[in-house]
Design a protein around this motif. Structure first.
Motif, short mmCIF file in Angstrom:
data_model
loop_
_atom_site.label_atom_id
_atom_site.label_comp_id
_atom_site.label_asym_id
_atom_site.label_seq_id
_atom_site.Cartn_x
_atom_site.Cartn_y
_atom_site.Cartn_z
N ASP A 94 63.62 57.80 72.54
CA ASP A 94 64.79 58.58 72.91
C ASP A 94 65.24 59.49 71.77
OD1 ASP A 94 66.89 59.19 74.87
OD2 ASP A 94 68.24 58.23 73.43
N VAL A 95 65.26 58.97 70.56
CA VAL A 95 65.65 59.76 69.39
C VAL A 95 64.67 60.91 69.17
CG1 VAL A 95 65.78 59.69 66.86
CG2 VAL A 95 66.98 57.97 68.22
N THR A 111 73.65 57.16 61.60
CA THR A 111 73.93 56.07 62.52
C THR A 111 72.64 55.31 62.80
OG1 THR A 111 75.71 57.32 63.59
CG2 THR A 111 74.76 55.51 64.84
N TYR A 112 72.74 53.99 62.91
CA TYR A 112 71.56 53.18 63.20
C TYR A 112 71.46 52.99 64.70
CZ TYR A 112 68.10 49.45 62.64
OH TYR A 112 66.95 48.69 62.68
N VAL A 113 70.39 53.49 65.28
CA VAL A 113 70.22 53.45 66.73
C VAL A 113 69.28 52.31 67.11
CG1 VAL A 113 69.49 54.73 68.78
CG2 VAL A 113 70.57 55.94 66.87
N GLN A 114 69.77 51.45 67.99
CA GLN A 114 68.96 50.35 68.51
C GLN A 114 69.37 50.11 69.96
OE1 GLN A 114 69.68 45.96 67.88
NE2 GLN A 114 67.90 46.15 66.52
N TYR A 115 68.39 50.10 70.85
CA TYR A 115 68.64 49.85 72.27
C TYR A 115 68.16 48.47 72.72
CZ TYR A 115 69.35 54.94 72.64
OH TYR A 115 69.81 56.22 72.49
N LEU A 116 67.12 47.97 72.05
CA LEU A 116 66.50 46.71 72.45
C LEU A 116 66.58 45.73 71.29
CD1 LEU A 116 64.84 45.25 74.69
CD2 LEU A 116 62.78 46.16 73.57
N SER A 117 67.23 44.60 71.50
CA SER A 117 67.39 43.61 70.44
C SER A 117 66.06 42.89 70.19
CB SER A 117 68.46 42.59 70.83
OG SER A 117 67.94 41.72 71.85
N PRO A 118 65.93 42.23 69.04
CA PRO A 118 64.71 41.47 68.77
C PRO A 118 64.42 40.40 69.82
CG PRO A 118 65.94 41.79 66.75
CD PRO A 118 66.82 42.28 67.86
N ALA A 122 56.56 61.02 73.09
CA ALA A 122 57.59 62.04 73.36
C ALA A 122 57.07 63.46 73.13
CB ALA A 122 58.81 61.79 72.49
N LEU A 123 55.93 63.58 72.45
CA LEU A 123 55.36 64.89 72.15
C LEU A 123 54.53 65.41 73.31
CD1 LEU A 123 54.17 64.05 68.53
CD2 LEU A 123 56.00 65.65 69.11
N SER A 124 54.26 66.71 73.28
CA SER A 124 53.41 67.32 74.30
C SER A 124 52.15 67.87 73.64
CB SER A 124 54.15 68.44 75.04
OG SER A 124 54.32 69.57 74.18
#
Length: 358
Positions: free
Chosen positions: A232-233, A8-15, A80-82
């Protein structure tokens, strides 16, 4: 969850800088500090990158692999890493290295050909940049396997480009990762080209993410120019790994604005219309800056202030790197073999007879 998002292609913020419904949900969970952090890191990385290209053209550093255009993929995933996680980069992850804790002056030293640029500070779990394609991916899987055997909570992430998926190391690493269900994240920045070879000529599979199916773990395709989606991913993949659910392959679809390195001429193999589409309409920093300004979290004055601060930090790091004590000629032999071969011993003796002059 990721297991349900294969290919699935995940996108939350459009260009254009507009949030989707899912994007709003992620956005509302973030602190104001984190929202600003995404912007600050992306703009800092871009300024560092542009300055590095100038330094190379001035002959002050060696051949350089630029990353402009891929800031969101690197910043979103690295944040996202620690500190407990292991990072195995390729030669283009300068942004990841900065966030992990590598001093800026040492990153410059690396591009000056200095071995000091490969050694991170104590407690920073960052391996040296891997120039041979894909060799770092099995290493990351090995580190993740060790973490699992020792019952630790750390994960290991390998960063690589789309060209690395054409190498046997990638498939061997995927096989081991799947069989032993190790806490590894295989993070591919698919910028469309393995130097001059387009992805369509590298693989019969339309995507990198779907390759994970053959090894029985999730593969997910994300807009690599959308920092929120990447974050998020990556966060979900890390949670899966820590919970003992095994590896994830992430394909961040992005684009390098410039050539493969400063020794390359990308105009010979990339159509101008394609470059214009990505540079003018899909820029990761532009779209995120639009969002921040629309939300009232960033003003033009604050943007200028941050750029000035970034410039000062970069100037200071360059000065520190260039004022370092010159490397002794013996360094040519110090980090090649545990025990020098007769050929290297002979060369070393010749160098000494010449008084250390190369």
């Amino acid at each position: 969850m990721l297991g349900q998002l294969e290919t699935t292609y995940v996108q939350y913020l459009s260009p254009e800088g507009k949030l989707s419904v899912a994007g709003h949900a992620v956005w509302n969970q973030l602190s104001a500090e984190m929202k600003i952090s995404f912007y600050r890191w992306m703009s800092f990385v871009r300024m560092f990158d542009r300055r590095s290209v100038i330094l190379q053209r001035q002959g002050r550093i060696g051949t350089y692999a630029a990353l402009e255009g891929q800031e969101a993929a690197q910043v979103g995933s690295a944040l996202a890493l620690s500190k407990e996680d292991w990072i195995f980069p390729s030669y283009r992850e300068h942004g990841v290295a900065m966030i992990a804790g590598m001093p800026l002056s040492q990153i410059f030293l690396y591009w000056m050909g200095r071995v000091e640029g490969c050694k991170p500070p104590e407690g920073v779990r960052l391996l040296p940049p891997s120039v041979p394609i894909a060799t770092q991916i099995p290493h990351a899987v090995g580190a993740a396997w060790a973490s699992k055997l020792k019952k630790e909570t750390s994960v290991a992430v390998a960063y690589f480009g789309d060209g690395a998926t054409s190498e046997g190391d990638f498939h061997e690493a995927c096989n081991f990762a799947g069989v032993f269900r190790v806490p590894a994240i295989l993070f591919c920045q698919n910028n469309g080209y393995a130097i001059s070879v387009p992805f369509s000529r590298q693989s019969a599979s339309p995507t990198v993410a779907e390759k994970a199916k053959a090894y029985n773990f999730p593969g997910i395709r994300v807009d690599g120019n959308d920092v929120l989606a990447v974050y998020d991913v990556m966060k979900q993949a890390i949670e899966r790994a820590r919970a003992g659910e095994g590896p994830t392959l992430i394909e961040a679809v992005t684009y390098r604005k410039g050539p493969h390195t400063t020794a390359d001429d990308a105009t010979r193999y990339r159509p101008a219309s394609e470059v214009e589409e990505w540079v003018k309409h899909k820029d990761p920093l532009t779209r995120y800056t639009r969002l921040l300004k629309a939300e009232g979290l960033l003003s033009d004055a604050e943007e200028r202030e941050w750029e000035a601060e970034c410039k000062a930090q970069i100037d200071s790091a360059i000065k520190e790197a260039e004022s370092s004590v010159p490397a002794p000629p013996e360094h040519l032999f110090a980090h090649v073999y545990a025990k020098l071969t007769p050929n290297e011993l002979r060369q070393q003796q010749q160098l000494r007879k010449r008084g250390g002059r190369r």
